[in-house]
Motif scaffolding. Structure first.
Motif, PDB file in Angstrom:
ATOM      1  N   ALA A 117       0.823  -1.207   0.000  1.00 65.36           N
ATOM      2  CA  ALA A 117       0.000   0.000   0.000  1.00 65.36           C
ATOM      3  C   ALA A 117       0.861   1.262   0.000  1.00 65.36           C
ATOM      4  O   ALA A 117       0.438   2.306  -0.521  1.00 65.36           O
ATOM      5  CB  ALA A 117      -0.934   0.006   1.207  1.00 65.36           C
ATOM      6  N   HIS A 118       2.066   1.159   0.568  1.00 64.13           N
ATOM      7  CA  HIS A 118       2.953   2.322   0.673  1.00 64.13           C
ATOM      8  C   HIS A 118       4.343   1.924   0.176  1.00 64.13           C
ATOM      9  O   HIS A 118       5.260   1.679   0.965  1.00 64.13           O
ATOM     10  CB  HIS A 118       3.019   2.810   2.119  1.00 64.13           C
ATOM     11  CG  HIS A 118       1.684   3.164   2.706  1.00 64.13           C
ATOM     12  ND1 HIS A 118       1.052   4.359   2.453  1.00 64.13           N
ATOM     13  CD2 HIS A 118       0.847   2.436   3.500  1.00 64.13           C
ATOM     14  CE1 HIS A 118      -0.108   4.381   3.086  1.00 64.13           C
ATOM     15  NE2 HIS A 118      -0.259   3.239   3.720  1.00 64.13           N
ATOM     16  N   PRO A 119       4.521   1.829  -1.131  1.00 60.52           N
ATOM     17  CA  PRO A 119       5.777   1.327  -1.703  1.00 60.52           C
ATOM     18  C   PRO A 119       7.010   2.174  -1.402  1.00 60.52           C
ATOM     19  O   PRO A 119       8.132   1.671  -1.484  1.00 60.52           O
ATOM     20  CB  PRO A 119       5.494   1.283  -3.208  1.00 60.52           C
ATOM     21  CG  PRO A 119       4.340   2.215  -3.421  1.00 60.52           C
ATOM     22  CD  PRO A 119       3.521   2.138  -2.176  1.00 60.52           C
ATOM     23  N   ASP A 120       6.822   3.449  -1.029  1.00 57.44           N
ATOM     24  CA  ASP A 120       7.980   4.272  -0.674  1.00 57.44           C
ATOM     25  C   ASP A 120       8.363   4.135   0.791  1.00 57.44           C
ATOM     26  O   ASP A 120       9.312   4.755   1.260  1.00 57.44           O
ATOM     27  CB  ASP A 120       7.736   5.738  -1.021  1.00 57.44           C
ATOM     28  CG  ASP A 120       6.527   6.346  -0.298  1.00 57.44           C
ATOM     29  OD1 ASP A 120       5.907   5.650   0.531  1.00 57.44           O
ATOM     30  OD2 ASP A 120       6.201   7.521  -0.570  1.00 57.44           O
ATOM     31  N   GLY A 121       7.615   3.300   1.542  1.00 58.65           N
ATOM     32  CA  GLY A 121       7.925   3.056   2.948  1.00 58.65           C
ATOM     33  C   GLY A 121       7.379   4.091   3.905  1.00 58.65           C
ATOM     34  O   GLY A 121       7.597   3.998   5.112  1.00 58.65           O
ATOM     35  N   VAL A 122       6.658   5.090   3.383  1.00 58.91           N
ATOM     36  CA  VAL A 122       6.171   6.205   4.202  1.00 58.91           C
ATOM     37  C   VAL A 122       4.659   6.125   4.355  1.00 58.91           C
ATOM     38  O   VAL A 122       3.920   6.045   3.365  1.00 58.91           O
ATOM     39  CB  VAL A 122       6.560   7.550   3.569  1.00 58.91           C
ATOM     40  CG1 VAL A 122       5.993   8.714   4.387  1.00 58.91           C
ATOM     41  CG2 VAL A 122       8.074   7.669   3.453  1.00 58.91           C
ATOM     42  N   ASP A 123       4.197   6.135   5.593  1.00 57.23           N
ATOM     43  CA  ASP A 123       2.772   6.141   5.906  1.00 57.23           C
ATOM     44  C   ASP A 123       2.553   7.133   7.039  1.00 57.23           C
ATOM     45  O   ASP A 123       2.792   6.820   8.206  1.00 57.23           O
ATOM     46  CB  ASP A 123       2.300   4.743   6.311  1.00 57.23           C
ATOM     47  CG  ASP A 123       0.814   4.690   6.656  1.00 57.23           C
ATOM     48  OD1 ASP A 123       0.141   5.732   6.535  1.00 57.23           O
ATOM     49  OD2 ASP A 123       0.338   3.614   7.067  1.00 57.23           O
ATOM     50  N   LEU A 124       2.109   8.325   6.710  1.00 54.00           N
ATOM     51  CA  LEU A 124       1.914   9.360   7.723  1.00 54.00           C
ATOM     52  C   LEU A 124       0.686   9.115   8.581  1.00 54.00           C
ATOM     53  O   LEU A 124       0.612   9.599   9.716  1.00 54.00           O
ATOM     54  CB  LEU A 124       1.792  10.733   7.053  1.00 54.00           C
ATOM     55  CG  LEU A 124       3.030  11.261   6.331  1.00 54.00           C
ATOM     56  CD1 LEU A 124       2.694  12.542   5.571  1.00 54.00           C
ATOM     57  CD2 LEU A 124       4.170  11.498   7.305  1.00 54.00           C
ATOM     58  N   GLU A 125      -0.266   8.361   8.086  1.00 56.97           N
ATOM     59  CA  GLU A 125      -1.512   8.128   8.826  1.00 56.97           C
ATOM     60  C   GLU A 125      -1.355   7.067   9.913  1.00 56.97           C
ATOM     61  O   GLU A 125      -1.803   7.256  11.045  1.00 56.97           O
ATOM     62  CB  GLU A 125      -2.627   7.721   7.853  1.00 56.97           C
ATOM     63  CG  GLU A 125      -2.980   8.777   6.834  1.00 56.97           C
ATOM     64  CD  GLU A 125      -3.501  10.061   7.478  1.00 56.97           C
ATOM     65  OE1 GLU A 125      -4.246   9.967   8.481  1.00 56.97           O
ATOM     66  OE2 GLU A 125      -3.145  11.147   6.989  1.00 56.97           O
ATOM     67  N   THR A 126      -0.700   5.960   9.581  1.00 57.39           N
ATOM     68  CA  THR A 126      -0.539   4.864  10.552  1.00 57.39           C
ATOM     69  C   THR A 126       0.914   4.365  10.542  1.00 57.39           C
ATOM     70  O   THR A 126       1.184   3.222  10.157  1.00 57.39           O
ATOM     71  CB  THR A 126      -1.502   3.705  10.247  1.00 57.39           C
ATOM     72  OG1 THR A 126      -1.314   3.285   8.878  1.00 57.39           O
ATOM     73  CG2 THR A 126      -2.942   4.118  10.460  1.00 57.39           C
ATOM     74  N   PRO A 127       1.848   5.193  10.961  1.00 59.25           N
ATOM     75  CA  PRO A 127       3.257   4.770  10.964  1.00 59.25           C
ATOM     76  C   PRO A 127       3.558   3.805  12.102  1.00 59.25           C
ATOM     77  O   PRO A 127       2.861   3.781  13.123  1.00 59.25           O
ATOM     78  CB  PRO A 127       4.006   6.087  11.147  1.00 59.25           C
ATOM     79  CG  PRO A 127       3.062   6.937  11.939  1.00 59.25           C
ATOM     80  CD  PRO A 127       1.686   6.571  11.441  1.00 59.25           C
ATOM     81  N   TYR A 128       4.618   3.035  11.927  1.00 59.25           N
ATOM     82  CA  TYR A 128       5.108   2.130  12.970  1.00 59.25           C
ATOM     83  C   TYR A 128       6.564   2.470  13.270  1.00 59.25           C
ATOM     84  O   TYR A 128       7.243   3.139  12.484  1.00 59.25           O
ATOM     85  CB  TYR A 128       5.002   0.675  12.507  1.00 59.25           C
ATOM     86  CG  TYR A 128       3.615   0.085  12.671  1.00 59.25           C
ATOM     87  CD1 TYR A 128       3.344  -0.835  13.680  1.00 59.25           C
ATOM     88  CD2 TYR A 128       2.577   0.452  11.818  1.00 59.25           C
ATOM     89  CE1 TYR A 128       2.069  -1.381  13.836  1.00 59.25           C
ATOM     90  CE2 TYR A 128       1.299  -0.080  11.966  1.00 59.25           C
ATOM     91  CZ  TYR A 128       1.057  -0.999  12.985  1.00 59.25           C
ATOM     92  OH  TYR A 128      -0.202  -1.527  13.146  1.00 59.25           O
ATOM     93  N   PHE A 129       7.033   1.988  14.431  1.00 60.87           N
ATOM     94  CA  PHE A 129       8.440   2.127  14.796  1.00 60.87           C
ATOM     95  C   PHE A 129       8.812   0.945  15.665  1.00 60.87           C
ATOM     96  O   PHE A 129       7.946   0.189  16.125  1.00 60.87           O
ATOM     97  CB  PHE A 129       8.697   3.452  15.524  1.00 60.87           C
ATOM     98  CG  PHE A 129       8.156   3.500  16.938  1.00 60.87           C
ATOM     99  CD1 PHE A 129       9.015   3.465  18.022  1.00 60.87           C
ATOM    100  CD2 PHE A 129       6.786   3.595  17.174  1.00 60.87           C
ATOM    101  CE1 PHE A 129       8.529   3.511  19.321  1.00 60.87           C
ATOM    102  CE2 PHE A 129       6.282   3.650  18.472  1.00 60.87           C
ATOM    103  CZ  PHE A 129       7.164   3.610  19.546  1.00 60.87           C
ATOM    104  N   ASP A 130      10.107   0.751  15.888  1.00 64.30           N
ATOM    105  CA  ASP A 130      10.581  -0.346  16.729  1.00 64.30           C
ATOM    106  C   ASP A 130      10.526   0.085  18.193  1.00 64.30           C
ATOM    107  O   ASP A 130      11.147   1.075  18.578  1.00 64.30           O
ATOM    108  CB  ASP A 130      12.015  -0.728  16.363  1.00 64.30           C
ATOM    109  CG  ASP A 130      12.107  -1.421  15.019  1.00 64.30           C
ATOM    110  OD1 ASP A 130      11.068  -1.551  14.339  1.00 64.30           O
ATOM    111  OD2 ASP A 130      13.224  -1.828  14.635  1.00 64.30           O
TER     112      ASP A 130
END
Length: 287
Positions: free
Chosen positions: A143-156
């Motif tokens: 859904a986000h091929p550039d790796g960027v999702d401002l709406e539902t981001p994740y982190f470690d």
């Protein structure tokens, strides 16, 4: 104001750099440019300066002064060139730098401004704020091929570690660490060693004779420390999609990585309190 070059900005420093804190944003591409600029305007910076290619589109901003400077930010040593030029022209001012798709969070930033924290840092006789880069990423790369999702981001939420910095003779440097983790640790085979560190002196007070080197460290060793000698100091975090973008842009890693998600991935709430709770930054003596 639109400046045709870095030198033109410096020549007009009495107007462009007179109101701090100063935020320098190096824009490498069009991804999340609007969100990046508006986030830092809301944080309370007195001046925002965007360095970018003339083809980049910037938002119309009413919240804070936004200056545009034509500059090739992807050139080697572009960051140090920009930071050192601005520092020399704005001695005494607090300066912050980041790239597009990077977002600064500091203790209590939901209801306090960056200027408030920097007043405290000045009272503490600190001239820098150590920041930790937190890699943000999209959980669904289809859904986000550039790796960027401002709406539902994740982190470690785990997997970070620090090693004491050492000088050329192998001696440990006081209150200085190299921090590792995030995407750069999990996919380190695709990341050059020099780019794996998460520690960054992103906030500092410009001082005569203090310059940034190509590795991001400053010539005054005290600028590279995470705390003052007598007690803990506030630290901050730069939440960044930059590693995710790079891993998706590089052909080798793009085809080798199906997902950034793992069992320690956690949704990012866009709240400083989440990072405080996880120990990714601390308020020090600032309450």
């Amino acid at each position: 104001m639109h400046y045709p070059s870095l030198s033109a900005l410096i020549a007009d420093s009495k107007r462009a750099l007179s109101k701090g804190p100063i935020c320098l944003i190096l824009i490498e591409d069009q991804i999340a440019v609007d969100a990046t600029i508006r986030h830092h305007a809301a944080a309370g910076f007195g001046s925002l300066i965007a360095f970018c290619d003339p083809a980049i589109t910037l938002p119309d901003l009413a919240e804070a002064p936004l200056h545009r400077v034509n500059h090739a930010v992807t050139d080697k040593d572009a960051l140090a060139t920009i930071v050192n030029a601005v520092s020399a022209a704005a001695t005494g001012s607090w300066v912050y730098y980041c790239y597009n798709a990077e977002f600064l969070f500091f203790p209590f930033s939901e209801h306090r401004s960056i200027a408030e924290m920097l007043i405290f840092m000045t009272e503490e006789r600190r001239d820098s704020v150590m920041t930790q880069v937190i890699d943000l990423y999209a959980s669904d790369l289809t859904a986000h091929p550039d790796g960027v999702d401002l709406e539902t981001p994740y982190f470690d939420s785990a997997g970070y570690f620090a090693l004491t910095k050492q000088d050329a003779t192998g001696q440990s440097l006081e209150r200085q660490v190299n921090i590792f983790g995030g995407l750069r640790w999990r996919f380190e085979e695709f990341i050059a060693p020099a780019r794996r560190r998460l520690d960054r002196v992103a906030l500092f007070r410009a001082a005569k004779g203090v310059v940034m080197g190509p590795d991001g460290h400053f010539s005054d060793p005290e600028y590279n420390t995470y705390a003052c000698p007598w007690h803990h100091s506030p630290t901050a975090a730069v939440c960044s999609f930059r590693a995710a973008k790079a891993l998706r842009r590089n052909p080798g890693s793009r085809h080798a990585i199906d997902s950034f998600y793992w069992h320690k991935s956690e949704p990012f709430s866009w709240q400083a309190q989440q990072l405080l709770d996880l120990g990714m930054m601390e308020p020090g003596q600032w309450f």
